[in-house]
Design a protein around this motif. Structure first.
Motif, short mmCIF file in Angstrom:
data_model
loop_
_atom_site.label_atom_id
_atom_site.label_comp_id
_atom_site.label_asym_id
_atom_site.label_seq_id
_atom_site.Cartn_x
_atom_site.Cartn_y
_atom_site.Cartn_z
N GLN A 36 21.24 18.17 -5.54
CA GLN A 36 21.86 19.48 -5.62
C GLN A 36 20.91 20.58 -6.12
OE1 GLN A 36 26.02 19.47 -7.34
NE2 GLN A 36 25.48 17.32 -7.74
N LEU A 37 19.72 20.20 -6.58
CA LEU A 37 18.80 21.19 -7.14
C LEU A 37 18.26 22.10 -6.04
CD1 LEU A 37 16.76 19.04 -9.69
CD2 LEU A 37 18.68 20.57 -10.15
N GLN A 38 18.15 23.38 -6.38
CA GLN A 38 17.58 24.38 -5.49
C GLN A 38 16.12 24.63 -5.87
OE1 GLN A 38 19.52 25.52 -2.89
NE2 GLN A 38 20.91 23.96 -3.73
N PRO A 39 15.32 25.19 -4.95
CA PRO A 39 13.89 25.39 -5.25
C PRO A 39 13.63 26.11 -6.56
CG PRO A 39 14.30 25.75 -2.92
CD PRO A 39 15.64 25.56 -3.54
N GLY A 40 14.44 27.11 -6.87
CA GLY A 40 14.21 27.87 -8.10
C GLY A 40 14.61 27.16 -9.37
N ASP A 41 15.30 26.04 -9.24
CA ASP A 41 15.77 25.32 -10.43
C ASP A 41 14.67 24.57 -11.16
OD1 ASP A 41 18.38 26.14 -9.96
OD2 ASP A 41 18.93 24.30 -8.87
N TRP A 42 13.62 24.21 -10.46
CA TRP A 42 12.64 23.28 -11.01
C TRP A 42 11.82 23.86 -12.15
CZ3 TRP A 42 12.06 18.12 -9.60
CH2 TRP A 42 12.91 17.71 -8.57
N THR A 43 11.75 25.18 -12.27
CA THR A 43 11.00 25.80 -13.36
C THR A 43 11.90 26.28 -14.49
OG1 THR A 43 11.04 27.93 -12.20
CG2 THR A 43 9.11 26.53 -11.86
N VAL A 44 13.20 26.05 -14.38
CA VAL A 44 14.13 26.46 -15.43
C VAL A 44 13.89 25.64 -16.70
CG1 VAL A 44 16.57 26.55 -16.10
CG2 VAL A 44 15.87 27.25 -13.80
N GLN A 45 13.87 26.31 -17.83
CA GLN A 45 13.69 25.62 -19.11
C GLN A 45 14.93 24.80 -19.44
OE1 GLN A 45 10.78 25.74 -20.83
NE2 GLN A 45 11.63 24.15 -22.15
N THR A 46 14.72 23.61 -19.99
CA THR A 46 15.84 22.78 -20.44
C THR A 46 15.95 22.87 -21.96
OG1 THR A 46 14.62 20.73 -20.86
CG2 THR A 46 15.29 21.18 -18.57
N VAL A 47 17.01 22.26 -22.50
CA VAL A 47 17.19 22.24 -23.95
C VAL A 47 16.09 21.43 -24.61
CG1 VAL A 47 18.66 20.19 -23.99
CG2 VAL A 47 18.94 21.96 -25.76
N CYS A 48 15.47 20.51 -23.88
CA CYS A 48 14.31 19.77 -24.38
C CYS A 48 13.14 20.74 -24.35
CB CYS A 48 14.04 18.54 -23.51
SG CYS A 48 15.46 17.43 -23.36
N THR A 49 12.85 21.37 -25.46
CA THR A 49 12.05 22.59 -25.49
C THR A 49 10.66 22.47 -24.88
OG1 THR A 49 11.41 22.05 -27.76
CG2 THR A 49 13.27 23.54 -27.48
N ALA A 50 10.10 21.28 -24.85
CA ALA A 50 8.77 21.11 -24.28
C ALA A 50 8.81 20.99 -22.77
CB ALA A 50 8.09 19.89 -24.87
N TRP A 51 9.99 20.85 -22.17
CA TRP A 51 10.11 20.52 -20.76
C TRP A 51 10.97 21.50 -19.98
CZ3 TRP A 51 11.91 14.84 -21.90
CH2 TRP A 51 10.81 14.10 -22.38
N ASN A 52 10.47 21.85 -18.78
CA ASN A 52 11.35 22.50 -17.81
C ASN A 52 12.01 21.39 -16.99
OD1 ASN A 52 9.44 21.67 -15.90
ND2 ASN A 52 8.48 23.69 -15.75
N VAL A 53 12.78 21.80 -15.98
CA VAL A 53 13.52 20.81 -15.18
C VAL A 53 12.57 19.80 -14.54
CG1 VAL A 53 14.86 20.54 -13.04
CG2 VAL A 53 15.57 22.23 -14.76
N LYS A 54 11.48 20.27 -13.97
CA LYS A 54 10.53 19.37 -13.30
C LYS A 54 9.94 18.37 -14.29
CE LYS A 54 6.42 19.43 -10.31
NZ LYS A 54 5.24 19.11 -11.11
N LEU A 170 20.10 18.42 -17.39
CA LEU A 170 19.83 19.07 -16.12
C LEU A 170 21.00 19.93 -15.67
CD1 LEU A 170 18.03 16.33 -13.97
CD2 LEU A 170 17.02 18.31 -15.11
N CYS A 171 22.19 19.35 -15.73
CA CYS A 171 23.37 20.09 -15.28
C CYS A 171 23.57 21.37 -16.09
CB CYS A 171 24.61 19.20 -15.36
SG CYS A 171 24.67 17.91 -14.09
N ARG A 172 23.38 21.28 -17.39
CA ARG A 172 23.56 22.47 -18.21
C ARG A 172 22.46 23.50 -17.96
NH1 ARG A 172 26.46 21.49 -24.03
NH2 ARG A 172 28.36 20.53 -23.17
N ALA A 173 21.25 23.03 -17.70
CA ALA A 173 20.13 23.95 -17.47
C ALA A 173 20.34 24.76 -16.19
CB ALA A 173 18.82 23.19 -17.41
#
Length: 252
Positions: A36-54, A170-173
């Protein structure tokens, strides 16, 4: 209709057979989120502060690849120990996580999705055939969990919990609604409630709302708390902040 309260001591531990069934469902649900992820989702920051979605997905793929190959698992532990010592981390797993992401940083999003679809069935098979002579070897998760057996805890339970929690991350991000059912997510949540009560020796009446929830009672005369089931684990896993009962962490 209200669900009957469950005594924490009546929650059976997750067996190896049940753990593998839960793992299979969770791996497929993680694949469904990736689809379900879109191209722009992969660089979104997650709650895991060191990591984006990718980077978060690279971590989950890394653990799956270590489950699929005993050689990769041993290598990951060895390099994780070295990294933890270099950085002064209090837990080996932090070093393992960091190395996993770095080793897959170069992969494109599509390759990570492909690797997940190819690897998770092998990861499941690897967890099923984890060497019996290693199942009782302890792995140190640090406080408050401490040392737990690699087989009945790490292989049968924790890898599934980790994938489940990161699916929620991921879902929340990217603002997707996670698939939640009583049979799957509710069973994982109940097991976490039982461990949380044991680890901290807690007395409570806990009303968890939502499809993964239920009412749980531990001890007598404890605090009463009503909260969404996913929000409960979100807070006590350290992703949010809480007071009272919610200040007692169960790291994930």
């Amino acid at each position: 209709m209200n669900r009957p309260a469950i005594r924490v001591e009546d929650i059976a531990p997750i067996s190896h057979r049940e753990g593998m069934a839960l793992a299979e469902t969770e791996y497929q649900r993680f694949a469904d989120v990736l689809a379900q992820l879109q191209p722009g989702d992969w660089t979104v920051q997650t709650v895991c502060t060191a990591w984006n979605v990718k980077q978060l997905i690279a971590h989950v793929v890394g653990f799956a690849e270590s489950n699929a190959s005993f050689r990769v698992l041993v290598s990951g532990i060895r390099h994780g120990k070295r990294r933890a010592a270099e950085k002064g981390y209090d837990q080996v797993v932090h070093g393992m996580n960091e190395v996993q992401v770095e080793e897959r940083e170069h992969l494109a999003a599509a390759e990570l999705v492909r690797r997940w679809s190819q690897t998770w069935p092998k990861a499941l098979a690897g967890r099923k055939r984890f060497p019996p002579f290693l199942r009782h070897v302890p792995f140190d998760f640090g406080p408050p969990i401490g040392k737990k057996p690699m087989g009945s805890y790490l292989m049968d339970v924790m890898y599934t919990r980790d994938t489940w929690m990161h699916r929620i991350d991921l879902c929340r991000a990217v603002r997707l609604d996670p698939a939640l059912t009583a049979e799957h997510d509710g069973r994982l949540i109940a097991d976490m409630v039982a461990e949380w009560a044991r680890v901290h020796d807690l007395a409570f009446t806990l009303h968890l709302d939502g499809p993964a929830g239920g009412t749980f009672v531990s001890g007598a005369g404890g605090d009463e708390l009503t909260i969404d089931a996913v929000e409960w684990i979100w807070i006590i896993s350290g992703r949010g902040t809480g007071t009272g009962l919610l200040s007692k962490e169960l790291p994930l």
